[in-house]
Motif scaffolding. Sequence first.
Motif, PDB file in Angstrom:
ATOM      1  N   VAL A 170       0.863  -1.175   0.000  1.00 20.90           N
ATOM      2  CA  VAL A 170       0.000   0.000   0.000  1.00 20.90           C
ATOM      3  C   VAL A 170       0.903   1.230   0.000  1.00 20.90           C
ATOM      4  O   VAL A 170       1.738   1.393   0.882  1.00 20.90           O
ATOM      5  CB  VAL A 170      -0.930   0.013   1.238  1.00 20.90           C
ATOM      6  N   LEU A 171       0.718   2.067  -0.985  1.00 16.43           N
ATOM      7  CA  LEU A 171       1.509   3.294  -1.090  1.00 16.43           C
ATOM      8  C   LEU A 171       0.756   4.466  -0.475  1.00 16.43           C
ATOM      9  O   LEU A 171      -0.477   4.438  -0.376  1.00 16.43           O
ATOM     10  CB  LEU A 171       1.826   3.583  -2.563  1.00 16.43           C
ATOM     11  N   SER A 172       1.474   5.494  -0.117  1.00 20.86           N
ATOM     12  CA  SER A 172       0.826   6.663   0.488  1.00 20.86           C
ATOM     13  C   SER A 172      -0.189   7.286  -0.467  1.00 20.86           C
ATOM     14  O   SER A 172      -1.214   7.816  -0.040  1.00 20.86           O
ATOM     15  CB  SER A 172       1.861   7.698   0.947  1.00 20.86           C
ATOM     16  N   SER A 173       0.070   7.197  -1.778  1.00 20.74           N
ATOM     17  CA  SER A 173      -0.873   7.756  -2.758  1.00 20.74           C
ATOM     18  C   SER A 173      -2.160   6.938  -2.854  1.00 20.74           C
ATOM     19  O   SER A 173      -3.142   7.388  -3.459  1.00 20.74           O
ATOM     20  CB  SER A 173      -0.214   7.843  -4.136  1.00 20.74           C
ATOM     21  N   ASP A 174      -2.183   5.730  -2.273  1.00 22.12           N
ATOM     22  CA  ASP A 174      -3.367   4.866  -2.269  1.00 22.12           C
ATOM     23  C   ASP A 174      -4.290   5.135  -1.084  1.00 22.12           C
ATOM     24  O   ASP A 174      -5.351   4.524  -0.977  1.00 22.12           O
ATOM     25  CB  ASP A 174      -2.955   3.388  -2.201  1.00 22.12           C
ATOM     26  N   LEU A 175      -3.868   6.029  -0.173  1.00 19.32           N
ATOM     27  CA  LEU A 175      -4.593   6.228   1.085  1.00 19.32           C
ATOM     28  C   LEU A 175      -5.618   7.345   1.000  1.00 19.32           C
ATOM     29  O   LEU A 175      -5.414   8.354   0.331  1.00 19.32           O
ATOM     30  CB  LEU A 175      -3.607   6.538   2.217  1.00 19.32           C
ATOM     31  N   ASN A 176      -6.711   7.161   1.741  1.00 18.07           N
ATOM     32  CA  ASN A 176      -7.726   8.208   1.863  1.00 18.07           C
ATOM     33  C   ASN A 176      -7.418   9.067   3.100  1.00 18.07           C
ATOM     34  O   ASN A 176      -6.366   8.909   3.729  1.00 18.07           O
ATOM     35  CB  ASN A 176      -9.134   7.593   1.937  1.00 18.07           C
ATOM     36  N   ASN A 177      -8.327   9.964   3.446  1.00 16.70           N
ATOM     37  CA  ASN A 177      -8.084  10.863   4.575  1.00 16.70           C
ATOM     38  C   ASN A 177      -8.149  10.159   5.937  1.00 16.70           C
ATOM     39  O   ASN A 177      -7.849  10.763   6.951  1.00 16.70           O
ATOM     40  CB  ASN A 177      -9.046  12.057   4.539  1.00 16.70           C
ATOM     41  N   TYR A 178      -8.507   8.868   5.960  1.00 16.09           N
ATOM     42  CA  TYR A 178      -8.489   8.081   7.202  1.00 16.09           C
ATOM     43  C   TYR A 178      -7.215   7.240   7.297  1.00 16.09           C
ATOM     44  O   TYR A 178      -7.093   6.382   8.170  1.00 16.09           O
ATOM     45  CB  TYR A 178      -9.719   7.162   7.272  1.00 16.09           C
TER      46      TYR A 178
END
Length: 178
Positions: A17-25
């Motif tokens: 999981v990359l940081s660009s794959d993350l939502n605001n949670y």
Amino acid sequence: MEKKHPKESKVVNTDQVLSSDLNNYNTLFGGVLMKRLDGCAVLSARRHSRAKECVTASTDSIDFLSPIYQSDSVCVESFVSYTGKSSMEIFCKVIAEDMMTGERRMATTAFMTFVALDENKRPMQVPGIEPETEEELKLFETAPEREEIRKLKREKSKELAGSISLQKPWEDKKEAYS
């Protein structure tokens, strides 16, 4: 046409999981995971049917059971769990693994339906399924009920679509009919 075993269509894809794959949670975006599911599922459909093209007929369900974090790996596994004449139900499961502790958990399950297309982009017949494992047998035996639900939902969707306006929301009704 000879039946195939689900393992013959199995696709397994593990990624970080990359940081660009993350939502605001700070968890994996559902849409990012949906794209990964679709990518694996279409390969399972093509592997089973040996068709050049398979198209998504429906995404029947995606159940997000546990959040996926940046410290996790994401393993998407898909295989054909049931077939019709030209359609294939693909079962997908997503296992998240905490890379620091090794703890694994079921993060998502999904059912998607694909149709195999021939060279003229017409639905083509696909091989049947012969389940072997307990998991495959359970999915196979419960598939007719899911198929009936899909048919009913499709009928209801068509019915609803027939009553929905195609007018652009910014157009004035008087101008649209003149």
